[in-house]
Design an enzyme around this catalytic site. Sequence first.
Site, short mmCIF file in Angstrom:
data_model
loop_
_atom_site.label_atom_id
_atom_site.label_comp_id
_atom_site.label_asym_id
_atom_site.label_seq_id
_atom_site.Cartn_x
_atom_site.Cartn_y
_atom_site.Cartn_z
N GLY A 291 85.22 69.61 18.19
CA GLY A 291 86.35 69.75 19.10
C GLY A 291 87.69 69.72 18.39
N CYS B 130 83.46 65.06 31.26
CA CYS B 130 84.91 64.79 31.34
C CYS B 130 85.17 63.54 32.18
CB CYS B 130 85.64 65.98 31.93
SG CYS B 130 87.43 65.76 32.00
#
Length: 338
Positions: free
Chosen positions: A239, A105
């Site tokens: 995703g 991230c």
Amino acid sequence: MTAQAAQKDLDLSRAARLSVAPMMDWTDRHCRYLHRILSRESLLYTEMVTSPALVRGGALHLLTYDPSEHPVALQLGGSDPEELAQAAKLGAEAGYDEINLNCGCPSDRVQSGTFGAVLMKHPQLVADCVAAMREAVDVEVTVKCRIGVDEQEPREVLPEFLEKIAAAGCTRVTIHARKAWLQGLSPKENRDIPPLDYELVHEMKAAFPQLHVSINGGVQSLEEAEAHLARGLDGVMIGRAAYHQPWDVLAEADARIFGWDVETVSPDAAVAAMLPYIERHIASGGKLHQITRHMLGLYAGRPGARKWRQVLSEKSTRDGAGLEVIEEAQGRMREAAA
């Protein structure tokens, strides 16, 4: 490791042939409940939960999930081995099947805590975190990473990174096939602008055959997932496509990816299966839109889908909204499709 834990690892390795990526603000427990209706075997991940939130903040409500979500993995964010070990233990005690460490991230908030993608610069620290977590729990500890960050040369840094975590006992890794730029790009831009390097991920599987390697980043369909698996990767993580077109990605996964002889769940059947869950949520004080926001893409690409999204978006947030909104959304969709 106990025999039971070893069997669970084998089952998870199979489930990880197709997984839904951990996505902040998206893959909460309501989203995962819907995804599990569509696919009984695909591996599901929580949103990232930070180890300080669990260990120092006592935010154990973040570990809540429905038993039907299994196999389900908890993704942790952190960089302190001892604290991550404590958080991992809390996750294992809550019944999660896997503990995953976020090394991908790129958000400013994550960087300020020295975890997420910035950990690509500290492979030995990641290895120490993995070792501490593995020592603390009897479930599998995995890593999700990038191919590199900033000015790093992926073909130089990624093999070293994988070597370190493998030596620490990590046997399964998911590689987002893009660099992350910690300065100059937003988290959203980091999902789109850095070029994909799928070939590097395939090269890493060849270089580390003992590792279970899943690829992530830009995969839009089951066809693309099947192509990566056919080339020798162990798993594919999808995703945004799985979130925005959940039926298209997940409904045929059990048959096509896992070889099950099962009837595909239709979008209408998925909605019907969600209704008792929604009723229980509302009865316990929850709001309709907390669940229906994850259902907007269920009919993506089908006649009337825009009406379905419109009714749910406009009416699910109203005070007292209940199952009648879903019934109206389906009715308006059918009218538009007629």
